[in-house]
Design a protein around this motif. Structure first.
Motif, mmCIF file in Angstrom:
data_model
loop_
_atom_site.group_PDB
_atom_site.id
_atom_site.type_symbol
_atom_site.label_atom_id
_atom_site.label_comp_id
_atom_site.label_asym_id
_atom_site.label_seq_id
_atom_site.Cartn_x
_atom_site.Cartn_y
_atom_site.Cartn_z
ATOM 1 N N GLN A 41 67.676 -43.900 132.121
ATOM 2 C CA GLN A 41 67.524 -42.716 131.258
ATOM 3 C C GLN A 41 68.809 -42.464 130.380
ATOM 4 O O GLN A 41 68.562 -41.972 129.326
ATOM 5 C CB GLN A 41 67.382 -41.508 132.270
ATOM 6 C CG GLN A 41 66.056 -41.277 132.555
ATOM 7 C CD GLN A 41 65.735 -39.690 132.969
ATOM 8 O OE1 GLN A 41 66.106 -38.762 132.366
ATOM 9 N NE2 GLN A 41 64.994 -39.467 133.986
ATOM 10 N N ALA A 42 69.942 -42.484 130.855
ATOM 11 C CA ALA A 42 71.331 -42.537 130.170
ATOM 12 C C ALA A 42 71.171 -43.263 129.008
ATOM 13 O O ALA A 42 71.401 -42.969 127.967
ATOM 14 C CB ALA A 42 72.490 -42.634 131.014
ATOM 15 N N GLY A 43 70.698 -44.686 129.221
ATOM 16 C CA GLY A 43 70.631 -45.630 127.932
ATOM 17 C C GLY A 43 69.656 -45.184 126.968
ATOM 18 O O GLY A 43 69.849 -45.108 125.859
ATOM 19 N N GLY A 44 68.358 -44.856 127.335
ATOM 20 C CA GLY A 44 67.253 -44.162 126.536
ATOM 21 C C GLY A 44 67.746 -43.158 125.643
ATOM 22 O O GLY A 44 67.740 -43.016 124.590
ATOM 23 N N SER A 45 68.232 -42.130 126.635
ATOM 24 C CA SER A 45 68.824 -40.855 125.637
ATOM 25 C C SER A 45 69.945 -41.266 124.763
ATOM 26 O O SER A 45 69.849 -40.801 123.963
ATOM 27 C CB SER A 45 69.349 -39.903 126.858
ATOM 28 O OG SER A 45 68.382 -39.547 127.575
ATOM 29 N N SER A 46 70.832 -41.996 125.024
ATOM 30 C CA SER A 46 71.948 -42.473 124.057
ATOM 31 C C SER A 46 71.431 -42.996 122.942
ATOM 32 O O SER A 46 71.702 -42.856 121.717
ATOM 33 C CB SER A 46 73.015 -43.313 124.778
ATOM 34 O OG SER A 46 73.387 -42.645 125.887
ATOM 35 N N LEU A 47 70.227 -43.768 122.969
ATOM 36 C CA LEU A 47 69.530 -44.670 121.936
ATOM 37 C C LEU A 47 68.918 -43.867 121.104
ATOM 38 O O LEU A 47 68.961 -43.974 119.965
ATOM 39 C CB LEU A 47 68.685 -45.676 122.372
ATOM 40 C CG LEU A 47 67.860 -46.586 121.384
ATOM 41 C CD1 LEU A 47 68.867 -47.128 120.440
ATOM 42 C CD2 LEU A 47 66.763 -47.407 122.122
ATOM 43 N N GLN A 48 68.299 -42.752 121.685
ATOM 44 C CA GLN A 48 67.685 -41.571 120.933
ATOM 45 C C GLN A 48 68.602 -40.761 120.206
ATOM 46 O O GLN A 48 68.488 -40.401 119.033
ATOM 47 C CB GLN A 48 67.106 -40.537 122.015
ATOM 48 C CG GLN A 48 66.348 -39.605 121.454
ATOM 49 C CD GLN A 48 64.831 -39.734 120.859
ATOM 50 O OE1 GLN A 48 65.033 -40.026 119.415
ATOM 51 N NE2 GLN A 48 63.817 -39.413 121.694
#
Length: 316
Positions: free
Chosen positions: A272-279
């Motif tokens: 989730q941290a990686g997906g949110s950072s990409l967002q």
């Protein structure tokens, strides 16, 4: 209409007056010889249509008034004058479409400063959004978006690229990088505290969140919305109608993405941290690209109109 109050060195007064008289859209010219004391010089005042304001201010800066005198600009809310009406009719374009580049540069310079207030608003917005993502509460997410001040440095970077101002570009990038880093670090600590007192749980983060799942799952629409918001936000800053900026703030997922990444990091959920950072990165890039292109188009359009903003002397 804009009101200009100028302090002019006596040896340049004639050239300043001539410049004003030759600029389309000017009126109400007044000269008070020797009226200025600090710095000393002549006081020159005039009104100018907003559409012609950038042209006139640029010409006055070329005469060195910003260095050896002063240029003050105020917006006129009400002007009951036939001459003012005629001046606005003469100036090409519409007031709402006019761009005052000096004003934009000054405003974005202030909004792009890494200050305690900027950090406080960004951190508070990220913490509010953290509560929103854990509770899957869309109202809290919208509120956090409205509180976040990140559009200032985003607009500052776009302005710096178009106006070729490297110091403003660096200042804006520092505000963005350091601001989000501090806000996310504090939100990680906030999340750990909330977990410690039993208000946040891992199951709340990992559970079904239909209202906020998009925050850590970016797609093509994330970039499209960011681009559209970047165009709208830039137009709201450069035009006389700036009420749309709040709507822009609550249409992009920058602060919520940073908050979700922080909460996920506090629980060790690196997916989730990686997906949110990409967002977060997608939204920031989309706004910057759109804002920069919008400013380039506006500058090109107004450059074409500058050729028609001159008139014979003695007609102010």
């Amino acid at each position: 209409m804009l009101h200009l109050r100028l302090i002019v060195p006596p040896d340049r007064t004639e050239r300043v007056v001539d410049t004003i008289e030759r600029t389309v859209g000017t009126t109400h010219l007044a000269v008070l010889a020797g009226a200025a004391r600090h710095p000393s010089g002549d006081l020159v005042m005039c009104d100018v249509a907003r559409e012609a304001g950038d042209e006139l201010i640029g010409s006055l800066r070329e005469l060195g008034l910003d260095r050896d005198g002063a240029i003050s600009v105020e917006t006129i809310d009400l002007s009951l004058s036939r001459r003012a009406d005629d001046a606005e009719e003469e100036a090409p374009g519409e007031p709402a479409d006019a761009v005052l580049w000096e004003q934009l540069t000054d405003a974005t310079h202030e909004e792009s400063t890494l200050s305690v207030t900027y950090l406080a608003f960004l951190t508070l917005a990220t913490m509010i959004a953290a509560c929103g993502v854990v509770l899957d509460n869309a109202i809290l997410i919208v509120g956090a978006m409205a509180v976040g001040p990140e559009f200032g440095p985003l607009a500052g970077f776009s302005t710096a690229v178009v106006q070729r101002l490297p110091r403003l570009a660096v200042r804006s990038l520092v505000a963005l990088v350091v601001g989000f880093a501090v806000a996310m670090a504090v939100t990680v600590a906030f999340s750990l505290f909330m977990h410690g007192v039993g208000l946040f749980t891992f199951s709340m983060l990992e559970g079904d969140r239909p209202n906020t799942a998009f925050i850590y799952d970016p797609d093509a629409f994330s970039f499209v919305v960011a681009v559209l918001a970047g165009v709208a936000g830039t137009l709201s800053l450069t035009s006389a109608k700036s009420g749309a900026l709040v709507g822009v703030a609550i249409s992009v997922t920058t602060v919520p993405a940073a908050s979700n990444a922080a909460v996920a990091l506090s629980y060790g959920d690196y997916g989730q941290a990686g997906g949110s950072s990409l967002q977060l990165v997608v939204n920031l890039l989309g706004i910057i690209i759109a804002g920069t292109l919008t400013l380039f188009v506006q500058k090109w359009l107004w450059t074409r109109q500058r050729r028609s903003m001159r008139k014979p002397a003695g007609t102010a």
